[in-house]
Design a protein around this motif. Sequence first.
Motif, mmCIF file in Angstrom:
data_model
loop_
_atom_site.group_PDB
_atom_site.id
_atom_site.type_symbol
_atom_site.label_atom_id
_atom_site.label_comp_id
_atom_site.label_asym_id
_atom_site.label_seq_id
_atom_site.Cartn_x
_atom_site.Cartn_y
_atom_site.Cartn_z
ATOM 1 N N ILE A 82 1.024 -1.278 -0.141
ATOM 2 C CA ILE A 82 -0.130 -0.080 0.025
ATOM 3 C C ILE A 82 0.787 1.242 0.045
ATOM 4 C CG2 ILE A 82 -1.685 1.323 1.354
ATOM 5 C CD1 ILE A 82 -2.842 -1.392 2.441
ATOM 6 N N ILE A 83 1.857 1.284 0.763
ATOM 7 C CA ILE A 83 2.947 2.559 0.817
ATOM 8 C C ILE A 83 3.513 2.550 -0.439
ATOM 9 C CG2 ILE A 83 4.962 3.257 2.095
ATOM 10 C CD1 ILE A 83 4.106 1.994 4.408
ATOM 11 N N ARG A 163 -1.479 -0.271 -13.280
ATOM 12 C CA ARG A 163 -1.154 -1.694 -13.194
ATOM 13 C C ARG A 163 -0.559 -2.132 -12.161
ATOM 14 N NH1 ARG A 163 0.912 -1.628 -18.024
ATOM 15 N NH2 ARG A 163 3.063 -1.675 -17.360
ATOM 16 N N VAL A 164 0.525 -1.291 -11.632
ATOM 17 C CA VAL A 164 1.362 -1.689 -10.812
ATOM 18 C C VAL A 164 0.624 -1.754 -9.322
ATOM 19 C CG1 VAL A 164 3.315 -1.107 -9.148
ATOM 20 C CG2 VAL A 164 3.401 -0.893 -11.581
ATOM 21 N N SER A 165 -0.478 -0.876 -9.121
ATOM 22 C CA SER A 165 -1.279 -0.955 -8.155
ATOM 23 C C SER A 165 -2.163 -1.985 -7.980
ATOM 24 C CB SER A 165 -1.826 0.608 -7.984
ATOM 25 O OG SER A 165 -1.114 1.589 -8.044
ATOM 26 N N PHE A 166 -2.796 -2.241 -9.133
ATOM 27 C CA PHE A 166 -3.283 -3.371 -9.199
ATOM 28 C C PHE A 166 -2.920 -4.777 -8.764
ATOM 29 C CE2 PHE A 166 -6.482 -6.537 -11.376
ATOM 30 C CZ PHE A 166 -7.657 -6.163 -10.635
ATOM 31 N N PHE A 168 -0.017 -4.995 -7.083
ATOM 32 C CA PHE A 168 0.051 -5.287 -5.646
ATOM 33 C C PHE A 168 -1.220 -5.606 -4.656
ATOM 34 C CE2 PHE A 168 3.665 -1.971 -5.747
ATOM 35 C CZ PHE A 168 4.634 -2.942 -6.175
ATOM 36 N N MET A 169 -2.404 -5.036 -5.028
ATOM 37 C CA MET A 169 -3.624 -5.213 -4.428
ATOM 38 C C MET A 169 -4.268 -6.835 -4.601
ATOM 39 S SD MET A 169 -5.978 -2.142 -4.832
ATOM 40 C CE MET A 169 -6.047 -1.899 -6.468
ATOM 41 N N THR A 170 -3.663 -7.071 -5.847
ATOM 42 C CA THR A 170 -4.205 -8.706 -6.219
ATOM 43 C C THR A 170 -3.155 -9.584 -5.429
ATOM 44 O OG1 THR A 170 -4.547 -8.125 -8.506
ATOM 45 C CG2 THR A 170 -4.168 -10.497 -7.959
ATOM 46 N N ILE A 171 -1.813 -9.282 -5.274
ATOM 47 C CA ILE A 171 -0.981 -10.365 -4.403
ATOM 48 C C ILE A 171 -1.548 -10.226 -2.834
ATOM 49 C CG2 ILE A 171 1.686 -10.245 -3.328
ATOM 50 C CD1 ILE A 171 2.209 -9.239 -6.160
ATOM 51 N N SER A 172 -1.848 -9.059 -2.397
ATOM 52 C CA SER A 172 -2.107 -8.965 -1.000
ATOM 53 C C SER A 172 -3.555 -9.719 -0.812
ATOM 54 C CB SER A 172 -2.481 -7.483 -0.679
ATOM 55 O OG SER A 172 -1.221 -6.749 -0.813
ATOM 56 N N PHE A 173 -4.546 -9.676 -1.939
ATOM 57 C CA PHE A 173 -5.711 -10.259 -1.737
ATOM 58 C C PHE A 173 -5.701 -11.933 -1.818
ATOM 59 C CE2 PHE A 173 -9.911 -11.660 -3.595
ATOM 60 C CZ PHE A 173 -10.675 -11.324 -2.749
ATOM 61 N N VAL A 174 -4.855 -12.193 -2.714
ATOM 62 C CA VAL A 174 -4.774 -13.536 -2.817
ATOM 63 C C VAL A 174 -3.877 -14.376 -1.679
ATOM 64 C CG1 VAL A 174 -3.216 -15.590 -4.204
ATOM 65 C CG2 VAL A 174 -4.493 -13.656 -5.452
ATOM 66 N N GLY A 175 -2.798 -13.552 -1.115
ATOM 67 C CA GLY A 175 -2.298 -13.995 0.049
ATOM 68 C C GLY A 175 -3.152 -14.012 1.275
ATOM 69 N N PHE A 176 -4.184 -13.210 1.371
ATOM 70 C CA PHE A 176 -5.100 -13.292 2.579
ATOM 71 C C PHE A 176 -6.031 -14.527 2.360
ATOM 72 C CE2 PHE A 176 -9.184 -12.316 4.269
ATOM 73 C CZ PHE A 176 -8.947 -11.950 5.483
ATOM 74 N N LEU A 177 -6.309 -14.616 1.374
ATOM 75 C CA LEU A 177 -7.532 -15.814 1.024
ATOM 76 C C LEU A 177 -6.742 -17.137 1.067
ATOM 77 C CD1 LEU A 177 -9.482 -14.612 -2.233
ATOM 78 C CD2 LEU A 177 -10.317 -14.580 0.315
ATOM 79 N N ALA A 178 -5.511 -17.235 0.702
ATOM 80 C CA ALA A 178 -4.712 -18.521 0.833
ATOM 81 C C ALA A 178 -4.387 -18.911 2.195
ATOM 82 C CB ALA A 178 -3.342 -18.481 0.043
#
Length: 243
Positions: A82-83, A163-166, A168-178
Amino acid sequence: MDLFWKRFSVGICILTSALLYIPVLFYYGVIEIHNPKLGNITGYQCNRLPGTPAQLKGLSIFQGVGFFITISNVVVISVLYIIITVSIVKQVRKMKNIHVKPAEPSGMSSDATAMSDVSKPQKSTVSQESSEALETTVNSVSQLESRKQKKMPKPDAKRNAFRVSFMFMTISFVGFLAYLPSWSFIVIETNNPTFWKKLSTTAFHVCLTLRRMYMFNHFANPFIYGVFDVAFRKEIGKLFCVK
């Protein structure tokens, strides 16, 4: 970061992972099991080792530490992403707000005066020199403007930042769900030690798959980077000698 620090970082990660998982060798292993439903059949299974109440308490502490570390890992990575995203968006906005104003050099007024003086009857030598000076000034101004236009951000800058922001958000979301199913089963195992023994065969394998869903996070990350990062795809292509 040069090659030395890259290798040093990888070494620290390997050492930390080894230290965190060494207790698994003492709390889990091959145990003998009996299935009364199938008759007098004895088998072996990788499971939690029997032990004293002190050892079981140590196992609970180990599971609690692992639970805390995995949550901290996901939270810290999400905050850092996010930072980074906020920083990228700010930089793009600053670049977007830069307006190139036509520069008016101080020599233009004197050149304009010289140009007006050219119209007066003077010697041909003076007129030729003034014309050449004016042409040189105009060329300099044109070159300056072209250089400033080159320094302006490309129209794709905003799209790249998105694209870069999306990513990072995708990586964080996938990590949380996993990691979410794994966290849930850690809590269940701690409060109910006989949870796995009471499950049917089908339920056992389904729950075991969910318990190990955190591995999907590590499996998905390279593909997420490959989808959103062109430079990463090129480096992977070089690694596998793909043109």
